[in-house]
Structure formats: structure tokens, C-alpha cells
Design an enzyme around this catalytic site. Structure first.
Site: not given
Length: 502
Positions: A67, A246
Site C-alpha cells: 500500500d 478500496e
């Protein structure tokens, strides 16, 4: 894991001694007490062959992280990510990456896109003991009235909300200015967003901060930040991102706000954008606008990145960060492909990067293809500068040690059977030549230097000290031109910095 060239082992086993009496101590600019290398009876008889990578991706192969987000500061690019390594260490190689143990964030940096410095982790659990977890950071910086550059790092507090940390250095120390979430499930105006996580932050050309967030269909949201960057200064508005899953992120390019997100795992058979190709499952797509608080102004543009599994790099969730650095654009992402080589199949991710093409005039992101080669080296490494031992293209059985300086680590050998560890540095340019080198180290140990995996040792520094000393040694021969450097680190040595001398 990959094997180091056998010729490197042969050289290590030969234990060739180097003359060190004529080392040029005066030209070494590292700070600390300087001594000349001297024989201490330390021998390296075996070197680990567990080299962790031979290609540009992942960025760092012995620390699981995911991420990504990034920010440039003083010519270096700092990258932050979810610390999957913390989950791995909690559950072991046979365990699964279900994220619940992750309460820290990884810090890396580079100035050449291939040699990466590991700065350790941000211990969110200690800084913000109220936080449930810390995932998926997003970072920005700005120069403020005190003349300092201030960094604002937002992170997912599990699926419940978003926390924020601040610092006046990209490696900390970091503090928690709020002592609570900036956004969470109790925030008014979420309008059905049940998972207000995965923040994306940007600062526009007027100095205004913007924060996006949200997971699940019809849950992308955006809000204007206050002038302090830690408060909200508008109503929360929807971003109409179809098949939203997301991985929110924001960029500001040529007066345009760019929102990127991960679409879900469905087949997307109902497609409402006839001018664009249907987005593949779990790919990354983007929207643009000039007026971010007007939901109707957002325009769906296209997908720009398939799931890395489509490129043979294993399927996983998907999360990217688009970053301009040194007049080039790069796409950072994560992939599962390194985990098998590291002895697990538990879903532990590693950070990767490939160059991207962005048309700034039309604010169009070209398709980016994931691969194991990664980015090319954009400038040679300067071996005559002071370099950190934790800076590497690759490594073998290296462990990291924290120091009293935020963001500074040292390295040691964690190899079994008394073997030496390896730090591999890529593309160092010695120019017309180096005659000596120095290492900042402690313990009773030996650090050997090889070039390009060749069959002879070019230098060695030996030491026996409880405190960090700068150990200077003469090279066996003058080194010139561009080379990869292999530092071979004995057991019981702690290695902090290195530098070559002309």
C-alpha cells in the site's frame, strides 16, 4: 532464493588480506573517531547464498510491505507502506496476512530508483495507542511559517477510520496531533460510507489540502482539509466511482484533481462508460475534476493498471501511488510474487515500482504494466559520498538494528552457521579511481568488498571495538569506472556507513 555467484564465495573463502597501512584517513568525511584497519584474527570462511533478489522489483526484498505512498524531500524520494512484516513476524511463515497485528508503517528512500535505504518503521501503536491498526498510508508535505518542511501522514485505522501523524523530517520522529481519528465511523456526513478508510491526500496549487477515503460500492468520499491539515473544512462529498472497492489516492496535476481507486473483483459486465474499455477485475482506475466537492463534475477516465496477477506476479488486492520524481512519473504498487522465495504463501506483500507515462496537458495516465524488472537507475551512486549500510539494491541474510537517530539503521549478519551476510549496491561510479575506503562499524568483525561478483577481494576492513569507529583501509588496487559493490559482513559486526576515497 537466488544464489550468489560461486566466484564470490570462492573469494570470501580465500580470506585474502589487504594492505591497510597507507589508508588515507584524512579524506574520510564520516563523523567519528577514525582508526586504521588492523588484523584482529577475524576470518570469513563462508558467505550466505540467500540473495533475495536480482531484479529491480521488489524495492526491498527482506521486508514485507504494501500500500505505497511517497513524497519528495531535498532530492530524495521517501516511500511509506503498510508493514506486512509485522504480521509475518507475529504469525510466522505458515500464518496468514489478515492484517490485525499491523500497527506500524515502513519507511524507505532513494535518489536513483534502484538502491533503497531502509529507515525502519513508524511505531503507530506506540505513538497512537488508541489506534486499532495502521494500514495504507498517504503522505504530503509543505513548507510552513517556521521555515520547516512539515509532513502529514494519514493512515487507515483498520476499517474504522483515518488517523494522522506529523513530523518535520520525512523519517520522524512522528507525533499524533489529535490523539484520535481525523475521520471515523462516528463522523457526521458519511452518507452511507461504512468503511471510511484508505486515505488519499493532496495539496493543490492554492495550498489547500484534500482528503479522500472510503471502501465499498458507492463509498468513495472527499473532504477539504482545514489550513492546519488536521481538521475538516467542508461537508463530505461523494466521488461517483463505479465498482469501487478500496485504495483511494489523490494527485493534483496541471490544475486538475485526480482520484485513483481499486475497483472490485467482479466481472463489471454492466459498463456505463462506452468510450472506455471495461476495467478488468481488481484493477486501478481514475477520475478527474476541477471542482472536487461537486460529485457531478467527476469524470471517469479509464483504468490504468491491471492486477499484478495478470502479469504473472500473483493475484492480490491492488493499491497504487502515482508519483512524479526527477521529471518522470512512477507507479508504486505491491505484489505477492516474492513471498514464495522467502518461504511463505500467507499473502505477504512487497512493494514494487514501474515507470508511468502521464500526459500532463490532458491529465491522462497511460497504461502501466507490472514486471519484475522495475525502474531503471536514473543516476550512478556516488561511492565517495557517505552512504548508509542499509542502502541496497539487494541483500542476503541482513538484519537491521535501530539507533538513537530517527530513520537511521545499522546492519548485521543474521545468517545461520556463522556465515557472513551480503549487501549489494548497484551502479556505483568510481570515475578515475578510488584508492582507499572506510566503514563505520563496531564489534569484533570484518567487512570485505567485492566488485561485480568477480573472483578477487578488492578491500577489507577489520576491527574490534565496542563503540562505532570509522575503520579505514587501503584497497588492493585502484578502482575506476562503474561497478556493483558487494559488502560481505562477518558475524558479530554492526555496520553503519561506508565511503570510498580517491
Amino acid at each position: 532464493m537466488k544464489k550468489l555467484p560461486a566466484i564470490l564465495f570462492a573469494a570470501a573463502a580465500a580470506m585474502v588480506m589487504c594492505s591497510c597501512g597507507d589508508a588515507d584517513i584524512s579524506s574520510v568525511t564520516m563523523e567519528g573517531e577514525k582508526i586504521k584497519s588492523a588484523s584482529k584474527g577475524v576470518k570469513i570462511t563462508a558467505v550466505t547464498d540467500n540473495i533475495t533478489k536480482t531484479t529491480g522489483n521488489p524495492l526491498i526484498s527482506n521486508i514485507f510491505c504494501a500500500d505505497p505512498t511517497a513524497v519528495e524531500y531535498e532530492g530524495r524520494l521517501y516511500v511509506y507502506g503498510t508493514n506486512d512484516q509485522q504480521q509475518y513476524e507475529a504469525v510466522g511463515a505458515e500464518g496468514s496476512n489478515t492484517y490485525e497485528h499491523i500497527k506500524s508503517l515502513v519507511m524507505l528512500s532513494t535518489d536513483d530508483m534502484v538502491n533503497w535505504t531502509y529507515h525502519g518503521t513508524i511505531d503507530v501503536g506506540e505513538i497512537s495507542p488508541w489506534a486499532i491498526a495502521s494500514w495504507a498510508p498517504s503522505v504530503v508535505s509543505r513548507v510552513e511559517e517556521d521555515g520547516k518542511t512539515h509532513f502529514y501522514l494519514y493512515y487507515s485505522n483498520s476499517g474504522w477510520g483515518v488517523g494522522v501523524l506529523t513530523a518535520d523530517s520525512p523519517t520522524g520522529p512522528w507525533t499524533d496531533p489529535l490523539g484520535k481519528s481525523i475521520i471515523d465511523g462516528n463522523t457526521k456526513g458519511l452518507d452511507g460510507c461504512k468503511t471510511p478508510f484508505d486515505p488519499g491526500v493532496t495539496i493543490d496549487d492554492e495550498g489547500t489540502g484534500w482528503l479522500s477515503f472510503g471502501g465499498g460500492e458507492d463509498s468513495a468520499r472527499i473532504v477539504r482539509l482545514g489550513s492546519d491539515m488536521i481538521s475538516l473544512d467542508s461537508d463530505i462529498k461523494k466521488i461517483p466511482s463505479s465498482y469501487h472497492f478500496e485504495a483511494s489516492e489523490l494527485n493534483f496535476i496541471n490544475g486538475t484533481y485526480v482520484y485513483t481507486y481499486n475497483n472490485d473483483w467482479s466481472t463489471h459486465l454492466k459498463w456505463n462508460y462506452p468510450k472506455t474499455e471495461r476495467a478488468p477485475a481488481c484493477s486501478m482506475a481514475y477520475l478527474t475534476t476541477k471542482t472536487p466537492l461537486d460529485p457531478d463534475s467527476w469524470e471517469y477516465r479509464d483504468y490504468y493498471f491491471k492486477n499484478p496477477g495478470e502479469a504473472g506476479m500473483e493475484y492480490s488486492n491492488n493499491h497504487t501511488h502515482l508519483q512524479k520524481y526527477k521529471d518522470r512519473y512512477y507507479l508504486f504498487y505491491h505484489s505477492l510474487f516474492p513471498q514464495k522465495a522467502l518461504g511463505t504463501e500467507g499473502g505477504f506483500r512487497s512493494l514494487c515500482v514501474n515507470e508511468a507515462v502521464v500526459d500532463e496537458e490532458t491529465v491522462t495516465i497511460g497504461r502501466v504494466n507490472a514486471d519484475k524488472n522495475g525502474a531503471e537507475q536514473i543516476k550512478p551512486l556516488d561511492p565517495f559520498a557517505v552512504n548508509q549500510a542499509e542502502t541496497a539494491f539487494s541483500s542476503a541474510d541482513v538484519s537491521y538494528n535501530y539507533t538513537d537517530v530517527a530513520g537511521n539503521m545499522t546492519v548485521s549478519s543474521s545468517a545461520d552457521g556463522g556465515k557472513a551476510a551480503v549487501v549489494w549496491v548497484k551502479g556505483a561510479d568510481f570515475g578515475s579511481g578510488a584508492s582507499s575506503f572506510a566503514v563505520k562499524a563496531k564489534g569484533k568483525g570484518r567487512i570485505e568488498v567485492y566488485l561485480d561478483g568477480k573472483d578477487t577481494l578488492v578491500g577489507a576492513a577489520e576491527f574490534d571495538s565496542k563503540d562505532m569507529k570509522i575503520v579505514c583501509a587501503k584497497l588492493k588496487k585502484k578502482i575506476s569506472g562503474e561497478h556493483d559493490i558487494y559488502f560481505v559482513i562477518s558475524q558479530n559486526a554492526e555496520f553503519d556507513e561506508w565511503q570510498f576515497v580517491k
